[in-house]
Design a protein around this motif. Sequence first.
Motif, PDB file in Angstrom:
ATOM      1  N   VAL A  11       0.850  -1.197   0.000  1.00  0.00           N
ATOM      2  CA  VAL A  11       0.000   0.000   0.000  1.00  0.00           C
ATOM      3  C   VAL A  11       0.882   1.242   0.000  1.00  0.00           C
ATOM      4  CG1 VAL A  11      -1.883  -1.149   1.248  1.00  0.00           C
ATOM      5  CG2 VAL A  11      -0.167   0.146   2.525  1.00  0.00           C
ATOM      6  N   VAL A  12       0.355   2.338  -0.572  1.00  0.00           N
ATOM      7  CA  VAL A  12       1.041   3.622  -0.475  1.00  0.00           C
ATOM      8  C   VAL A  12       0.296   4.470   0.553  1.00  0.00           C
ATOM      9  CG1 VAL A  12       2.165   3.760  -2.733  1.00  0.00           C
ATOM     10  CG2 VAL A  12      -0.257   4.390  -2.511  1.00  0.00           C
ATOM     11  N   LYS A  13       1.059   5.329   1.247  1.00  0.00           N
ATOM     12  CA  LYS A  13       0.454   6.090   2.331  1.00  0.00           C
ATOM     13  C   LYS A  13       0.665   7.590   2.168  1.00  0.00           C
ATOM     14  CE  LYS A  13       0.151   5.080   6.621  1.00  0.00           C
ATOM     15  NZ  LYS A  13       0.946   5.393   7.788  1.00  0.00           N
ATOM     16  N   VAL A  14      -0.372   8.340   2.495  1.00  0.00           N
ATOM     17  CA  VAL A  14      -0.268   9.789   2.605  1.00  0.00           C
ATOM     18  C   VAL A  14       0.129  10.076   4.059  1.00  0.00           C
ATOM     19  CG1 VAL A  14      -1.461  11.969   2.217  1.00  0.00           C
ATOM     20  CG2 VAL A  14      -2.248   9.908   1.064  1.00  0.00           C
ATOM     21  N   LYS A  15       0.882  11.130   4.275  1.00  0.00           N
ATOM     22  CA  LYS A  15       1.271  11.497   5.638  1.00  0.00           C
ATOM     23  C   LYS A  15       0.020  11.630   6.507  1.00  0.00           C
ATOM     24  CE  LYS A  15       3.746  15.163   8.090  1.00  0.00           C
ATOM     25  NZ  LYS A  15       2.720  15.310   9.117  1.00  0.00           N
ATOM     26  N   SER A  16       0.033  10.951   7.635  1.00  0.00           N
ATOM     27  CA  SER A  16      -1.145  10.942   8.488  1.00  0.00           C
ATOM     28  C   SER A  16      -0.747  10.783   9.943  1.00  0.00           C
ATOM     29  CB  SER A  16      -2.055   9.781   8.065  1.00  0.00           C
ATOM     30  OG  SER A  16      -2.626   9.138   9.175  1.00  0.00           O
ATOM     31  N   MET A  17      -1.159  11.735  10.775  1.00  0.00           N
ATOM     32  CA  MET A  17      -0.855  11.652  12.202  1.00  0.00           C
ATOM     33  C   MET A  17      -1.634  10.512  12.853  1.00  0.00           C
ATOM     34  SD  MET A  17       1.454  13.845  12.599  1.00  0.00           S
ATOM     35  CE  MET A  17       1.621  13.437  14.323  1.00  0.00           C
TER      36      MET A  17
ATOM     37  N   LEU B 144      -9.900  17.404   7.554  1.00  0.00           N
ATOM     38  CA  LEU B 144     -11.237  17.638   8.078  1.00  0.00           C
ATOM     39  C   LEU B 144     -12.257  16.936   7.207  1.00  0.00           C
ATOM     40  CD1 LEU B 144     -12.312  20.189   6.065  1.00  0.00           C
ATOM     41  CD2 LEU B 144     -10.925  21.461   7.656  1.00  0.00           C
ATOM     42  N   ALA B 145     -13.453  16.775   7.754  1.00  0.00           N
ATOM     43  CA  ALA B 145     -14.551  16.160   7.016  1.00  0.00           C
ATOM     44  C   ALA B 145     -15.815  16.934   7.351  1.00  0.00           C
ATOM     45  CB  ALA B 145     -14.704  14.694   7.404  1.00  0.00           C
ATOM     46  N   VAL B 146     -16.610  17.226   6.311  1.00  0.00           N
ATOM     47  CA  VAL B 146     -17.802  18.057   6.485  1.00  0.00           C
ATOM     48  C   VAL B 146     -19.016  17.165   6.728  1.00  0.00           C
ATOM     49  CG1 VAL B 146     -19.269  19.800   5.413  1.00  0.00           C
ATOM     50  CG2 VAL B 146     -16.804  19.772   4.930  1.00  0.00           C
ATOM     51  N   ALA B 147     -19.638  17.318   7.899  1.00  0.00           N
ATOM     52  CA  ALA B 147     -20.790  16.478   8.240  1.00  0.00           C
ATOM     53  C   ALA B 147     -21.945  16.693   7.270  1.00  0.00           C
ATOM     54  CB  ALA B 147     -21.238  16.791   9.668  1.00  0.00           C
ATOM     55  N   GLU B 148     -22.180  17.951   6.935  1.00  0.00           N
ATOM     56  CA  GLU B 148     -23.325  18.351   6.110  1.00  0.00           C
ATOM     57  C   GLU B 148     -23.325  17.703   4.721  1.00  0.00           C
ATOM     58  OE1 GLU B 148     -24.921  22.781   5.137  1.00  0.00           O
ATOM     59  OE2 GLU B 148     -22.805  22.460   4.654  1.00  0.00           O
TER      60      GLU B 148
ATOM     61  N   MET C  25      -9.401   8.698  10.369  1.00  0.00           N
ATOM     62  CA  MET C  25      -9.618  10.071  10.832  1.00  0.00           C
ATOM     63  C   MET C  25     -10.034  10.080  12.297  1.00  0.00           C
ATOM     64  SD  MET C  25     -12.403  12.762   9.333  1.00  0.00           S
ATOM     65  CE  MET C  25     -13.721  12.666  10.532  1.00  0.00           C
ATOM     66  N   GLY C  26      -9.405  10.924  13.091  1.00  0.00           N
ATOM     67  CA  GLY C  26      -9.841  11.120  14.469  1.00  0.00           C
ATOM     68  C   GLY C  26     -11.244  11.714  14.476  1.00  0.00           C
ATOM     69  N   ILE C  27     -12.067  11.299  15.438  1.00  0.00           N
ATOM     70  CA  ILE C  27     -13.473  11.746  15.439  1.00  0.00           C
ATOM     71  C   ILE C  27     -13.600  13.257  15.610  1.00  0.00           C
ATOM     72  CG2 ILE C  27     -14.557   9.585  16.194  1.00  0.00           C
ATOM     73  CD1 ILE C  27     -14.424  10.640  19.065  1.00  0.00           C
ATOM     74  N   GLU C  28     -12.531  13.910  16.090  1.00  0.00           N
ATOM     75  CA  GLU C  28     -12.620  15.354  16.347  1.00  0.00           C
ATOM     76  C   GLU C  28     -12.397  16.181  15.086  1.00  0.00           C
ATOM     77  OE1 GLU C  28      -9.996  13.622  16.572  1.00  0.00           O
ATOM     78  OE2 GLU C  28      -8.152  14.811  16.532  1.00  0.00           O
ATOM     79  N   LYS C  29     -12.088  15.536  13.954  1.00  0.00           N
ATOM     80  CA  LYS C  29     -11.758  16.273  12.732  1.00  0.00           C
ATOM     81  C   LYS C  29     -12.990  16.662  11.902  1.00  0.00           C
ATOM     82  CE  LYS C  29      -7.254  16.530  12.870  1.00  0.00           C
ATOM     83  NZ  LYS C  29      -6.375  15.870  11.938  1.00  0.00           N
TER      84      LYS C  29
ATOM     85  N   HIS D 209     -13.226   3.807   2.082  1.00  0.00           N
ATOM     86  CA  HIS D 209     -13.530   3.440   3.467  1.00  0.00           C
ATOM     87  C   HIS D 209     -13.045   4.548   4.396  1.00  0.00           C
ATOM     88  CE1 HIS D 209     -14.488  -0.773   2.498  1.00  0.00           C
ATOM     89  NE2 HIS D 209     -13.570  -0.631   1.557  1.00  0.00           N
ATOM     90  N   LEU D 210     -13.921   4.977   5.281  1.00  0.00           N
ATOM     91  CA  LEU D 210     -13.562   5.992   6.274  1.00  0.00           C
ATOM     92  C   LEU D 210     -13.596   5.345   7.653  1.00  0.00           C
ATOM     93  CD1 LEU D 210     -13.000   9.009   6.968  1.00  0.00           C
ATOM     94  CD2 LEU D 210     -15.480   9.321   7.112  1.00  0.00           C
ATOM     95  N   VAL D 211     -12.440   5.348   8.338  1.00  0.00           N
ATOM     96  CA  VAL D 211     -12.357   4.754   9.674  1.00  0.00           C
ATOM     97  C   VAL D 211     -12.344   5.882  10.705  1.00  0.00           C
ATOM     98  CG1 VAL D 211     -11.031   3.241  11.207  1.00  0.00           C
ATOM     99  CG2 VAL D 211     -10.998   2.846   8.716  1.00  0.00           C
ATOM    100  N   LEU D 212     -13.376   5.952  11.538  1.00  0.00           N
ATOM    101  CA  LEU D 212     -13.475   6.994  12.563  1.00  0.00           C
ATOM    102  C   LEU D 212     -12.852   6.474  13.859  1.00  0.00           C
ATOM    103  CD1 LEU D 212     -17.137   8.184  11.853  1.00  0.00           C
ATOM    104  CD2 LEU D 212     -15.000   9.300  11.154  1.00  0.00           C
ATOM    105  N   LEU D 213     -11.852   7.199  14.340  1.00  0.00           N
ATOM    106  CA  LEU D 213     -11.011   6.718  15.439  1.00  0.00           C
ATOM    107  C   LEU D 213     -11.255   7.482  16.737  1.00  0.00           C
ATOM    108  CD1 LEU D 213      -8.364   5.038  16.283  1.00  0.00           C
ATOM    109  CD2 LEU D 213      -7.109   7.076  15.570  1.00  0.00           C
ATOM    110  N   ASP D 214     -11.477   6.739  17.821  1.00  0.00           N
ATOM    111  CA  ASP D 214     -11.572   7.370  19.145  1.00  0.00           C
ATOM    112  C   ASP D 214     -10.178   7.391  19.799  1.00  0.00           C
ATOM    113  OD1 ASP D 214     -11.878   8.042  21.802  1.00  0.00           O
ATOM    114  OD2 ASP D 214     -13.558   6.704  22.199  1.00  0.00           O
ATOM    115  N   ASN D 215      -9.671   6.236  20.216  1.00  0.00           N
ATOM    116  CA  ASN D 215      -8.323   6.101  20.781  1.00  0.00           C
ATOM    117  C   ASN D 215      -7.986   7.176  21.821  1.00  0.00           C
ATOM    118  OD1 ASN D 215      -6.019   4.471  20.866  1.00  0.00           O
ATOM    119  ND2 ASN D 215      -4.840   5.899  19.626  1.00  0.00           N
ATOM    120  N   GLY D 216      -8.869   7.375  22.784  1.00  0.00           N
ATOM    121  CA  GLY D 216      -8.588   8.300  23.883  1.00  0.00           C
ATOM    122  C   GLY D 216      -9.192   9.676  23.711  1.00  0.00           C
ATOM    123  N   ARG D 217      -9.725   9.968  22.526  1.00  0.00           N
ATOM    124  CA  ARG D 217     -10.287  11.304  22.306  1.00  0.00           C
ATOM    125  C   ARG D 217     -11.476  11.572  23.218  1.00  0.00           C
ATOM    126  NH1 ARG D 217      -7.358   9.799  18.428  1.00  0.00           N
ATOM    127  NH2 ARG D 217      -6.380  11.190  16.911  1.00  0.00           N
ATOM    128  N   THR D 218     -12.279  10.531  23.477  1.00  0.00           N
ATOM    129  CA  THR D 218     -13.429  10.746  24.355  1.00  0.00           C
ATOM    130  C   THR D 218     -12.984  10.966  25.806  1.00  0.00           C
ATOM    131  OG1 THR D 218     -13.695   8.331  24.349  1.00  0.00           O
ATOM    132  CG2 THR D 218     -15.195   9.587  22.970  1.00  0.00           C
TER     133      THR D 218
END
Lengths: 215, 519
Positions: B127-133, B229-233, B260-264, B308-317
């Motif tokens: 796989v190829v990857k884009v820079k992602s925190m 970021l991702a736009v909910a609307e 993507m972190g859920i806060e984005k 595919h969009l993976v929404l990540l919590d990992n301590g954010r809550t």
Amino acid sequence: MDAREAILARVRDALGRSQTEPAPPVPRGYRAHSDVVPGSGEAVDLLVDRLVDYRANVHRCREAELADTLGDLLGDVGSVVVPPGLPPEWVGAATAGGARTLLDTADEPLPNAALDTAGAVLTAARVAIAETGTIVLDGEPDQGRRAITLVPDRHVCVLHARQVVATVPEAVAVLGQHPHRPMTWVAGPSATSDIELIRVEGVHGPRTLDVVIVT
Amino acid sequence: MTTFLGMPRVAPQPATAPQDPLRWGPDFPTAAHETLGNGQMRTNLRHATRTIRDKRLRMVSELPDWEELREAGSAIKHWTMSHLPELLVQLEENVTARGGVVHWARDAAEANRIVADLVRATGESEVVKVKSMATQETGLNEHLAAEGITATETDLAELIVQLAGDMPSHVLVPAIHRNRDEIRAIFTERMGDAPADLTSEPRALAMAARAHLRAKFLTARVAISGANLAVAETGTVSVFESEGNGRMCLTLPDTLITVMGIEKVVPAFQDLEVFTQLLPRSSTGERMNPYTTMWTGVTPGDGPQAFHLVLLDNGRTKALADEVGRQALHCIRCSACMNVCPVYEHTGGHAYGSVYPGPIGAILTPQLTGMGTRGATDPHDPTASLPFASSLCGACYEACPVKIDIPTALVHLRNRAVESQQRRLLPTGWEAGMRAASAVMSSGSRFAVAARAAGLGRIVARHDRIARLPYPGSLWTGVRDLPAPPAQSFRTWWKEHQADGATRPAGAPSPGSTAGNEA
């Protein structure tokens, strides 16, 4: 409980503990417009200043001179990729200079290897932002698939002065009319500052960006 | 024919690969002690942070409404966190309606598992990857490697970090701790197809990376990215970048997996007009970054046909549950705070022992790891030292495009860290010292005795500085000098002064007046 329910429950629980009052409405006191009128000579001048700063090549011409300008630009590229919805006179101008056109459509896309060896790609754009020197493509037939403006080493993009707005909010208002289209915001050729923060232009995207502005 | 110049072997930084990307080292003081010994890194860092600071200031001062944009950015983020459940559900609906698939991941392990399963389902092993925190944070590459999947970082700096076996030291320019000669050595030794005559010119190095990755881009079937970021609307997801490697990964493969972190998430499409102005100017000091891609689900005939969009919590809550600390989730990962931070500039990013270094890391990391919360088991959690890794000078707050009050959050988290440690039986040396000081300082007579005793310090002072004290004072004087105490304490002087108003200790101004201001 699956992950979705678990996370949503955690979020609600967290807000129950930390949300002391409702969030206030968002203050939008920033500029929606500026003194620069969209489509004006001043807007074009500002856009050109920004594009030159990004090391893009800018060419200004009148509608009647467009064919000659494109002919000069594409005369020695060998082959030029064109999307299906370009005005026929643009395509004619490109071929008149001696370039071979390679048509790319959603139904019959060119393979990546063919895009990689093409001399250039010629497209229109949706909107341009003068203040930030940004051109936005939204994948309509005169702009084509996102891949065609990415893989060839040279992108020739034709803008009309009427498409040039001054501020970012003015452009977002235009794009917001069709928010689901795939968008590419372009501000000059690709660049990196990853080595000692020294800017190097032309990494993976097209190393040459030619912007033709028709006034 | 080539001349071998005897390049040094590339040693990874830090030397040992971490188990946990959020908590990989010792505590901050120990790690900083190590990194402060690296003069080369500090030189690289000072040059880089100064360059980028100046550029940012020029770009920010160009906009007459910068403060209004910051206000709006801050308010959008606060509104988002306050309505997070509805916005996440709305985002899911809109991405799904446009042909995307949304996945939810409670923690790093779950996110890695989801991504690995998705990659395996395509039958691909590369796989190829884009820079992602976010994928740095979950240690995705290592997980994929263990599953037999090779993930290639395509951002120039991430590629340097990956080839060297390093950890990133900055969220924007992760290889900021390496200079051009080191990068040339890394490419020559590790890339496999670096030109034989590769010089250390940045342009030559960038072109070597272009040639190295070109074939991979054109043949890749699966890409993995993060999201700015991702736009909910609308369900629109976006990635901001400079090099075009992002566009390559987001456009050419058949399958795109975004973590993507859920806060984005942001509420409305209109909100893009705020962040497309705040982010590039704060981050790289440019009016606009060269490329931004925005896509909504799947577009037939253009780009990946599986998304595919993976929404990540990992301590954010966990962070969201803290009234003060939750603003760390407003971060848009621009890195302006680390570029202005005097502590970061000296210690470098690796001292923070987390993929999130600098001021934002000092408040984000300990919250993601759950420091000081119920159920946090390890009393010696190294991330508990991070809120103390600051001089509280406030430069980060001034620079932050979404006005995160990092200094206030730091003080708040210091309190949380201390409270959680007070359940221990034996006091640490620090606590014992503080208790002793508190006993002395809460009584006037005890303080007077102590002040007279402190005067004894003059015996070991040279030129008004104390450079060496016996243990436990040596713990302090081992790393810094102590100013010599004055010959006479204020109390002694005051007694004399009341008895005889004309007397003043040599060189001491009278209280309430400025020295030399003799009317």
